[in-house]
Design a protein around this motif. Structure first.
Motif, PDB file in Angstrom:
ATOM      1  N   HIS A  53       0.812  -1.223   0.000  1.00 28.43           N
ATOM      2  CA  HIS A  53       0.000   0.000   0.000  1.00 28.43           C
ATOM      3  C   HIS A  53       0.844   1.271   0.000  1.00 28.43           C
ATOM      4  N   ASP A  54       2.051   1.214   0.514  1.00 26.65           N
ATOM      5  CA  ASP A  54       2.951   2.376   0.521  1.00 26.65           C
ATOM      6  C   ASP A  54       4.182   2.144  -0.358  1.00 26.65           C
ATOM      7  N   LEU A  55       4.042   1.320  -1.379  1.00 32.26           N
ATOM      8  CA  LEU A  55       5.174   0.958  -2.247  1.00 32.26           C
ATOM      9  C   LEU A  55       5.956   2.169  -2.733  1.00 32.26           C
ATOM     10  N   ASP A  56       5.267   3.197  -3.188  1.00 30.82           N
ATOM     11  CA  ASP A  56       5.941   4.344  -3.803  1.00 30.82           C
ATOM     12  C   ASP A  56       6.145   5.529  -2.859  1.00 30.82           C
ATOM     13  N   LEU A  63       1.730  13.985  -2.304  1.00 29.36           N
ATOM     14  CA  LEU A  63       0.378  13.442  -2.408  1.00 29.36           C
ATOM     15  C   LEU A  63      -0.414  14.038  -3.568  1.00 29.36           C
ATOM     16  N   GLN A  64       0.047  15.162  -4.110  1.00 23.89           N
ATOM     17  CA  GLN A  64      -0.651  15.776  -5.243  1.00 23.89           C
ATOM     18  C   GLN A  64      -0.332  15.067  -6.556  1.00 23.89           C
ATOM     19  N   ALA A  92      -5.833   6.081   0.321  1.00 20.67           N
ATOM     20  CA  ALA A  92      -5.420   7.478   0.172  1.00 20.67           C
ATOM     21  C   ALA A  92      -6.690   8.311  -0.021  1.00 20.67           C
ATOM     22  N   VAL A  93      -7.195   8.879   1.061  1.00 21.28           N
ATOM     23  CA  VAL A  93      -8.470   9.594   1.049  1.00 21.28           C
ATOM     24  C   VAL A  93      -8.540  10.617  -0.074  1.00 21.28           C
ATOM     25  N   PHE A  94      -7.434  11.305  -0.309  1.00 20.69           N
ATOM     26  CA  PHE A  94      -7.385  12.373  -1.310  1.00 20.69           C
ATOM     27  C   PHE A  94      -7.599  11.878  -2.740  1.00 20.69           C
ATOM     28  N   TYR A 108      -7.764   0.543   5.052  1.00 19.35           N
ATOM     29  CA  TYR A 108      -7.945   1.910   5.540  1.00 19.35           C
ATOM     30  C   TYR A 108      -8.039   1.933   7.069  1.00 19.35           C
ATOM     31  N   ALA A 109      -8.737   0.950   7.625  1.00 16.32           N
ATOM     32  CA  ALA A 109      -8.949   0.913   9.073  1.00 16.32           C
ATOM     33  C   ALA A 109      -7.687   0.583   9.862  1.00 16.32           C
ATOM     34  N   VAL A 110      -6.767  -0.170   9.281  1.00 16.45           N
ATOM     35  CA  VAL A 110      -5.577  -0.570  10.045  1.00 16.45           C
ATOM     36  C   VAL A 110      -4.340   0.272   9.740  1.00 16.45           C
ATOM     37  N   ASP A 111      -4.333   1.013   8.657  1.00 16.26           N
ATOM     38  CA  ASP A 111      -3.132   1.749   8.241  1.00 16.26           C
ATOM     39  C   ASP A 111      -2.674   2.750   9.304  1.00 16.26           C
ATOM     40  N   GLU A 112      -3.463   3.751   9.578  1.00 16.60           N
ATOM     41  CA  GLU A 112      -3.070   4.765  10.561  1.00 16.60           C
ATOM     42  C   GLU A 112      -3.014   4.173  11.974  1.00 16.60           C
TER      43      GLU A 112
END
Length: 192
Positions: A53-56, A63-64, A92-94, A108-112
């Motif tokens: 999920h955070d590969l890049d 984030l833009q 990524a909510v954005f 989404y629930a476990v990431d943060e």
């Protein structure tokens, strides 16, 4: 495409040198696998999604224009399943991608939350061992503690998953505790 956890981990290590980011995705992976086991889901797919999920993020943190767009392109070119791509985009909510699957909602629930739990564990002499939802909630009320962690995303992710907050925290702690050594969360008193 058959998704293999080891292939995902190899790819992530190729793209990411940061030890803290590597530990973060392993923490997310632990939580994803814990939920996959409980829900009878594909553990390899859920593990790989947690890892990738955070590969890049290290290479393209903007984030833009960057994260997670480059990861999505790379994973799509390698034939990873659409369900994984949608979950990664949805974390990524954005990006504005709805989280329509159990995989996407769980990521989404476990990431943060997994990052926040790791931060809580790192300031305790016993590490993650004995960490409780009460302690986690107390730290969440301190804006200066782990300030980069988005508390609103922790709350909305838990709500989207449809689980009780304390139960969710207990599940994530338990999953991460199984891999405490690998995650660096053993605490000072238990170092080998």
């Amino acid at each position: 495409m058959e998704v293999a956890r080891e292939e995902a981990w190899r790819l992530f290590r190729e793209w990411t040198e940061s030890e803290s980011l590597r530990k973060h995705v392993l923490g997310v992976e632990a939580a994803m696998v814990g939920y996959a086991r409980e829900l009878g889901e594909d553990e390899e797919l859920w593990a790989a999604t947690g890892i990738l999920h955070d590969l890049d993020y290290e290479k393209y943190p903007d984030l833009q224009t960057g994260h997670p767009r480059y990861a999505l392109k790379e994973l799509e070119s390698r034939g990873y399943p659409q369900e994984m791509l949608d979950a990664i985009a949805g974390h990524a909510v954005f990006m504005g991608v709805p989280r329509e699957t159990r995989l996407a909602r769980t990521l989404y629930a476990v990431d943060e939350l997994s990052g926040f739990i790791a931060a809580c564990a790192l300031v305790r002499p016993t590490g993650i061992h004995g960490l409780t939802p009460k302690s986690v909630k107390k730290k969440m009320k301190q804006p200066s503690f782990a300030a980069a962690v988005n508390r609103d995303e922790i709350r909305s992710g838990t709500e989207d998953l449809g689980v009780d907050f304390d139960e969710h925290v207990i599940r994530v702690i338990a999953a991460m505790e199984e891999r405490a050594g690998e995650l660096g969360l053993e605490g000072q008193g238990e170092a080998a």
